[in-house]
Write a protein that holds these residues in place. Structure first.
Motif, mmCIF file in Angstrom:
data_model
loop_
_atom_site.group_PDB
_atom_site.id
_atom_site.type_symbol
_atom_site.label_atom_id
_atom_site.label_comp_id
_atom_site.label_asym_id
_atom_site.label_seq_id
_atom_site.Cartn_x
_atom_site.Cartn_y
_atom_site.Cartn_z
ATOM 1 N N GLY A 197 0.736 -1.292 -0.136
ATOM 2 C CA GLY A 197 0.143 -0.052 -0.117
ATOM 3 C C GLY A 197 0.909 1.324 -0.013
ATOM 4 N N SER A 198 0.007 2.327 0.140
ATOM 5 C CA SER A 198 0.787 3.826 -0.078
ATOM 6 C C SER A 198 1.110 4.318 1.428
ATOM 7 C CB SER A 198 0.043 4.627 -0.757
ATOM 8 O OG SER A 198 -1.265 4.727 -0.099
ATOM 9 N N GLY A 199 1.856 5.196 1.464
ATOM 10 C CA GLY A 199 2.067 6.202 2.862
ATOM 11 C C GLY A 199 2.761 7.238 2.389
ATOM 12 N N ALA A 200 2.629 8.142 3.451
ATOM 13 C CA ALA A 200 3.142 9.488 3.576
ATOM 14 C C ALA A 200 4.798 9.589 3.320
ATOM 15 C CB ALA A 200 2.615 10.261 4.757
ATOM 16 N N GLN A 201 5.200 8.449 3.807
ATOM 17 C CA GLN A 201 6.765 8.420 3.855
ATOM 18 C C GLN A 201 7.448 7.444 2.779
ATOM 19 O OE1 GLN A 201 8.592 10.773 5.519
ATOM 20 N NE2 GLN A 201 6.964 11.897 5.986
ATOM 21 N N LYS A 202 6.510 7.108 1.794
ATOM 22 C CA LYS A 202 6.659 5.883 1.043
ATOM 23 C C LYS A 202 8.217 6.259 0.187
ATOM 24 C CE LYS A 202 4.740 2.660 0.446
ATOM 25 N NZ LYS A 202 4.990 1.424 0.953
ATOM 26 N N ARG A 203 8.349 7.336 -0.154
ATOM 27 C CA ARG A 203 9.669 7.550 -0.739
ATOM 28 C C ARG A 203 10.869 7.266 0.205
ATOM 29 N NH1 ARG A 203 6.481 11.150 -3.826
ATOM 30 N NH2 ARG A 203 6.848 10.969 -6.348
ATOM 31 N N ASN A 204 10.815 7.680 1.483
ATOM 32 C CA ASN A 204 11.791 7.422 2.642
ATOM 33 C C ASN A 204 11.761 6.220 2.742
ATOM 34 O OD1 ASN A 204 12.564 10.364 2.707
ATOM 35 N ND2 ASN A 204 10.838 10.720 4.239
ATOM 36 N N VAL A 205 10.785 5.317 2.664
ATOM 37 C CA VAL A 205 10.906 3.839 2.884
ATOM 38 C C VAL A 205 11.708 3.352 1.780
ATOM 39 C CG1 VAL A 205 9.283 1.713 2.808
ATOM 40 C CG2 VAL A 205 8.800 3.820 4.194
ATOM 41 N N ILE A 206 11.536 3.784 0.472
ATOM 42 C CA ILE A 206 12.202 2.979 -0.657
ATOM 43 C C ILE A 206 13.700 3.366 -0.427
ATOM 44 C CG2 ILE A 206 12.293 3.310 -3.188
ATOM 45 C CD1 ILE A 206 9.498 3.767 -3.244
ATOM 46 N N LYS A 207 14.086 4.523 0.137
ATOM 47 C CA LYS A 207 15.548 4.911 0.246
ATOM 48 C C LYS A 207 16.087 4.024 1.373
ATOM 49 C CE LYS A 207 14.928 9.562 -1.729
ATOM 50 N NZ LYS A 207 14.732 10.937 -1.197
ATOM 51 N N ASP A 208 15.291 3.382 2.276
ATOM 52 C CA ASP A 208 15.898 2.850 3.420
ATOM 53 C C ASP A 208 16.454 1.295 2.890
ATOM 54 O OD1 ASP A 208 16.102 1.177 5.639
ATOM 55 O OD2 ASP A 208 14.903 2.582 6.876
ATOM 56 N N ALA A 209 17.770 1.404 2.963
ATOM 57 C CA ALA A 209 18.261 0.085 2.478
ATOM 58 C C ALA A 209 17.936 -1.316 3.322
ATOM 59 C CB ALA A 209 19.934 0.472 2.189
ATOM 60 N N GLU A 210 17.952 -0.972 4.585
ATOM 61 C CA GLU A 210 17.624 -1.983 5.381
ATOM 62 C C GLU A 210 16.083 -2.653 5.144
ATOM 63 O OE1 GLU A 210 17.323 -3.067 10.161
ATOM 64 O OE2 GLU A 210 18.276 -1.206 9.563
ATOM 65 N N ILE A 211 15.019 -1.848 4.957
ATOM 66 C CA ILE A 211 14.134 -2.033 4.716
ATOM 67 C C ILE A 211 13.733 -2.921 3.544
ATOM 68 C CG2 ILE A 211 11.680 -1.456 4.285
ATOM 69 C CD1 ILE A 211 11.839 0.424 6.328
ATOM 70 N N MET A 212 14.364 -2.182 2.214
ATOM 71 C CA MET A 212 14.340 -2.657 0.929
ATOM 72 C C MET A 212 15.225 -4.106 1.052
ATOM 73 S SD MET A 212 12.130 -0.788 -0.598
ATOM 74 C CE MET A 212 12.585 -1.159 -2.387
ATOM 75 N N ASN A 213 15.968 -4.394 1.674
ATOM 76 C CA ASN A 213 16.914 -5.618 1.388
ATOM 77 C C ASN A 213 15.925 -6.841 2.106
ATOM 78 O OD1 ASN A 213 19.212 -4.608 0.158
ATOM 79 N ND2 ASN A 213 20.230 -4.024 1.985
ATOM 80 N N GLN A 214 15.092 -6.412 3.165
ATOM 81 C CA GLN A 214 14.235 -7.460 3.727
ATOM 82 C C GLN A 214 13.064 -7.725 2.833
ATOM 83 O OE1 GLN A 214 13.393 -7.069 7.889
ATOM 84 N NE2 GLN A 214 14.834 -5.248 8.008
ATOM 85 N N LEU A 215 12.668 -6.789 2.089
ATOM 86 C CA LEU A 215 11.378 -6.832 1.151
ATOM 87 C C LEU A 215 11.804 -7.528 -0.179
ATOM 88 C CD1 LEU A 215 8.737 -6.122 0.862
ATOM 89 C CD2 LEU A 215 9.005 -3.995 -0.212
ATOM 90 N N CYS A 216 11.741 -9.021 0.325
ATOM 91 C CA CYS A 216 12.115 -9.588 -0.952
ATOM 92 C C CYS A 216 10.862 -10.179 -1.580
ATOM 93 C CB CYS A 216 12.671 -11.019 -0.287
ATOM 94 S SG CYS A 216 14.326 -10.652 0.240
ATOM 95 N N LEU A 217 10.624 -9.665 -2.789
ATOM 96 C CA LEU A 217 9.282 -10.126 -3.583
ATOM 97 C C LEU A 217 9.874 -10.986 -4.833
ATOM 98 C CD1 LEU A 217 7.520 -6.565 -3.508
ATOM 99 C CD2 LEU A 217 7.327 -8.615 -1.914
ATOM 100 N N ASP A 218 9.165 -12.090 -5.119
ATOM 101 C CA ASP A 218 9.552 -12.728 -6.276
ATOM 102 C C ASP A 218 8.410 -12.985 -7.270
ATOM 103 O OD1 ASP A 218 10.396 -14.602 -8.064
ATOM 104 O OD2 ASP A 218 11.217 -15.935 -6.704
ATOM 105 N N PRO A 219 8.220 -12.118 -8.193
ATOM 106 C CA PRO A 219 7.068 -12.245 -9.133
ATOM 107 C C PRO A 219 7.197 -13.408 -10.050
ATOM 108 C CG PRO A 219 8.811 -10.736 -9.950
ATOM 109 C CD PRO A 219 9.345 -11.042 -8.567
#
Length: 126
Positions: free
Chosen positions: A79-101
């Motif tokens: 989903g969306s959020g007010a800080q989505k761009r900052n979440v995307i810049k957060d390497a720790e979060i993005m490294n945990q977000l393992c999506l495999d289409p």
């Protein structure tokens, strides 16, 4: 029921990744609607990188599973959020977000699409 025993039926696990400053509508309405499917082979979980997150309107929610478990789910609806761009810049979060289409259905609402795109751009799938 087919010839499979009840405990042999595969469970479809749907993850709703939720981060600080999230939009309540995207996480709560998706969870509510999907949880209306009353079936023993269907599970919906709010997924967070921390024990709890706070929405853009101050609503705190506790995670049901941690973000590092998302790769084991069958569906991820971001989903969306007010800080989505900052979440995307957060390497720790993005490294945990393992999506495999190649084995998961990945969906998004609003700015969640930016996050799904960012994850998919990092990986090469075979």
């Amino acid at each position: 029921m087919s010839s499979l025993e009840k405990d042999e039926i595969a469970i479809m696990h749907i993850a709703i990744p939720t981060f600080d400053e999230f939009n309540e509508r995207d996480s709560f309405i998706a969870s509510d609607i999907l949880n209306r499917v009353k079936s023993s082979d269907w599970k919906v979980s709010i997924v967070c990188s921390t024990e709890s997150v706070t929405s853009m309107n101050g609503v705190e929610v506790k995670r049901q599973i941690s973000l590092d478990q998302i790769s084991a789910t069958d569906v991820a609806l971001v989903g969306s959020g007010a800080q989505k761009r900052n979440v995307i810049k957060d390497a720790e979060i993005m490294n945990q977000l393992c999506l495999d289409p190649t084995r998961q259905l990945n969906g998004a609402q609003c700015s969640g699409a930016l996050q799904v795109l960012a994850v998919h751009k990092r990986h090469v799938y075979h």
